[in-house]
Design an enzyme around this catalytic site. Structure first.
Site, PDB file in Angstrom:
ATOM      1  N   ASP A   1      -0.181   2.601  -8.481  1.00 27.22           N
ATOM      2  CA  ASP A   1      -0.724   1.628  -7.724  1.00 27.22           C
ATOM      3  C   ASP A   1      -1.001   0.396  -8.885  1.00 27.22           C
ATOM      4  OD1 ASP A   1      -1.893   1.440  -4.381  1.00 27.22           O
ATOM      5  OD2 ASP A   1      -2.767  -0.094  -6.258  1.00 27.22           O
TER       6      ASP A   1
ATOM      7  N   VAL B   1       6.129  -2.268  -9.514  1.00 27.17           N
ATOM      8  CA  VAL B   1       7.383  -1.633  -9.044  1.00 27.17           C
ATOM      9  C   VAL B   1       8.334  -2.888  -9.604  1.00 27.17           C
ATOM     10  CG1 VAL B   1       6.570   0.180  -7.692  1.00 27.17           C
ATOM     11  CG2 VAL B   1       7.053  -2.249  -6.828  1.00 27.17           C
TER      12      VAL B   1
ATOM     13  N   ASN C   1       6.488   3.290  -1.422  1.00 30.93           N
ATOM     14  CA  ASN C   1       5.370   2.570  -0.227  1.00 30.93           C
ATOM     15  C   ASN C   1       4.782   1.306  -0.783  1.00 30.93           C
ATOM     16  OD1 ASN C   1       3.266   3.336   1.967  1.00 30.93           O
ATOM     17  ND2 ASN C   1       2.080   2.817   0.128  1.00 30.93           N
TER      18      ASN C   1
ATOM     19  N   TYR D   1       9.082 -10.421   4.585  1.00 33.63           N
ATOM     20  CA  TYR D   1       8.574  -9.074   4.977  1.00 33.63           C
ATOM     21  C   TYR D   1       9.842  -8.226   5.695  1.00 33.63           C
ATOM     22  CZ  TYR D   1       5.865  -4.808   6.224  1.00 33.63           C
ATOM     23  OH  TYR D   1       5.198  -3.614   6.301  1.00 33.63           O
ATOM     24  N   GLY D   2      10.267  -9.048   6.854  1.00 29.49           N
ATOM     25  CA  GLY D   2      11.352  -8.171   7.551  1.00 29.49           C
ATOM     26  C   GLY D   2      12.638  -8.213   6.954  1.00 29.49           C
TER      27      GLY D   2
ATOM     28  N   LYS E   1      12.418  -5.309   4.230  1.00 28.91           N
ATOM     29  CA  LYS E   1      12.351  -4.191   5.016  1.00 28.91           C
ATOM     30  C   LYS E   1      13.405  -3.425   5.390  1.00 28.91           C
ATOM     31  CE  LYS E   1       8.135  -2.764   4.077  1.00 28.91           C
ATOM     32  NZ  LYS E   1       7.729  -1.653   3.170  1.00 28.91           N
TER      33      LYS E   1
ATOM     34  N   ALA F   1       0.526   1.410  11.354  1.00 28.71           N
ATOM     35  CA  ALA F   1      -0.788   2.053  10.737  1.00 28.71           C
ATOM     36  C   ALA F   1      -1.705   0.885  10.521  1.00 28.71           C
ATOM     37  CB  ALA F   1      -0.495   2.639   9.553  1.00 28.71           C
ATOM     38  N   ALA F   2      -3.019   1.044  10.673  1.00 23.65           N
ATOM     39  CA  ALA F   2      -3.956   0.366  10.247  1.00 23.65           C
ATOM     40  C   ALA F   2      -4.294   0.351   8.630  1.00 23.65           C
ATOM     41  CB  ALA F   2      -5.238   0.568  11.338  1.00 23.65           C
TER      42      ALA F   2
ATOM     43  N   ARG G   1      -5.043  -2.411   4.984  1.00 24.78           N
ATOM     44  CA  ARG G   1      -5.382  -3.681   4.581  1.00 24.78           C
ATOM     45  C   ARG G   1      -4.317  -4.636   4.854  1.00 24.78           C
ATOM     46  NH1 ARG G   1      -6.055  -4.501  -1.558  1.00 24.78           N
ATOM     47  NH2 ARG G   1      -4.208  -3.631  -1.631  1.00 24.78           N
TER      48      ARG G   1
END
Length: 306
Positions: A39, A75, A101, A166-167, A170, A198-199, A201
Site C-alpha cells: 500500500d 504500482v 486491488n 475510472y470506468g 477498469k 463495497a463500502a 474510503r
C-alpha cells in the site's frame, strides 16, 4: 464442503492497507497464505504516501499467527514493483497469487475533468495492474502456476456518471485479463476479474448510509478467494456485493450479413434491431471469434448467391 485452503502459498495484494484490499489480505492469511501487503498509503486521490497503513495490516496478520510483510511501492513505478515481487521471492521463494486491488479516484464529469486526472487514474489502475502482472509473470511461468485477480468495476462494465477515467481504466483491466488468460494457459496461470460493490474510503460519498452498511467489504472477499484458488476458473468476471454474486460476460450476437455495397450503411441501419438481437449470442473464446463469425456469414451469402 471442503474449506478453500491457501496453505503454503504466497500472495501479493496491492492497495491492501485498508478497505477491500485489507479484507483480501486478512482472508488469505487466515487460510494459510503468506501475504505481502502493498500500500502506498496515500489519500483516495492518490496524493501522499506512508507505509504505516500496510504495516498495520501486517501487524494484524502476525497477531493472528500468520506471516506477512509490508511494502510501500507505488504500482505506477515498475522498478519498485519488481523490487516488491523480489522481496516476496527472497523471503518465501515464490509468488502464487497476485490480487491487483490498488486504485484511486478523481471523479468529475468529463466536461469538467482535467486530462491530468484522467491520465493519472488510468496510470494507477491499468498500468499499475500491468506492472504488477509483468513483474510476477516470469516467476509464475517458471513455477508453472499462478493466479491473478484483476479488480474491475461496474463503472467500467456498464458506465457511471462522473467516472469516465475510472470506468475506462477498469474496463481496460478486463481486456488485459482476457489476453493474459489466453497467454498464461499453457503455464497454468489463471487470470480473472472481480467487480466489487463495497463500502470503502472510495465509496463513502457516493451512497446513502443505509446502503453503505449493507455493502461491507468482507462480503466481496468470497469471490476473490474463489478466483485466487488452485481450482479457480480463468477468464471469468465475478461481480460481488452485499452477499450477492453474479457473472458478467462480454458477448457477441449472431448479427446479419449486409455486404459491402454502396447501400450497406442504409441496410445496416434498417436491420440494426436484428444485429443487436441477443438470441443465440456467444461468449467468444478469443478475438478471432468475431472475424470467424463475419467471414462465415460472408461465405454463406456467397454460396447462396451462386
Amino acid at each position: 464442503m471442503q474449506k478453500l485452503s491457501f496453505e503454503g502459498q504466497v500472495a501479493i495484494v496491492t492497495g491492501a492497507g485498508g478497505g477491500l484490499g485489507r479484507e483480501h489480505a486478512l482472508a488469505l492469511a487466515r487460510r494459510g497464505a503468506k501475504v505481502l501487503v502493498n500500500d502506498l498509503g496515500g489519500a483516495v486521490d492518490g496524493s501522499g504516501a506512508s507505509v504505516s497503513a500496510a504495516q498495520k495490516v501486517v501487524d494484524e496478520i502476525r497477531a493472528m499467527g500468520g506471516q506477512a510483510m509490508a511494502n510501500g511501492a507505488s504500482v505506477t513505478d515498475f522498478a519498485a514493483v519488481q523490487a516488491m515481487v523480489q522481496q516476496a521471492v527472497d523471503a518465501w521463494g515464490r509468488v502464487d497469487i497476485l490480487v491487483n486491488n490498488a486504485g484511486i479516484l478523481r471523479d468529475k464529469s468529463f466536461a469538467k475533468m482535467q486530462m491530468e486526472d484522467f491520465r493519472l487514474v488510468v496510470e494507477v489502475h491499468l498500468m499499475g495492474a500491468a506492472n504488477c502482472c509483468k513483474a510476477v509473470w516470469p516467476h509464475m511461468q517458471a513455477q508453472n502456476y499462478g493466479r491473478i485477480v484483476m479488480t474491475t468495476s461496474s463503472s467500467g462494465l456498464y458506465g457511471n456518471f462522473g467516472q469516465s477515467n475510472y470506468g475506462a481504466a477498469k474496463m481496460a483491466q478486463v481486456g488485459l485479463m482476457q489476453t493474459l488468460a489466453i497467454e498464461g494457459a499453457k503455464h497454468n496461470i489463471h487470470v480473472n476479474a472481480l467487480a466489487p460493490t463495497a463500502a470503502t474510503r472510495m465509496t463513502e460519498g457516493l451512497m446513502p448510509q443505509a446502503v453503505l452498511a449493507a455493502l461491507k467489504p468482507e462480503a466481496v472477499v468470497p469471490a476473490m478467494l474463489v478466483l485466487a484458488h488452485a481450482d479457480a476458473p480463468t477468464r471469468t468476471i465475478l461481480c460481488a456485493g452485499a452477499g450477492g454474486f453474479e457473472a458478467a460476460h462480454i458477448t457477441l450476437t449472431q448479427g446479419v450479413y449486409v455486404g459491402a455495397g454502396e447501400d450497406a450503411a442504409e441496410q445496416l441501419a434498417a436491420q440494426l434491431g436484428a444485429v443487436t438481437d441477443r438470441t443465440g449470442e456467444q461468449v467468444p473464446q478469443s478475438g478471432a471469434a468475431q472475424g470467424q463469425l463475419e467471414v462465415g456469414k460472408a461465405m454463406a451469402a456467397q454460396s447462396a448467391s451462386v
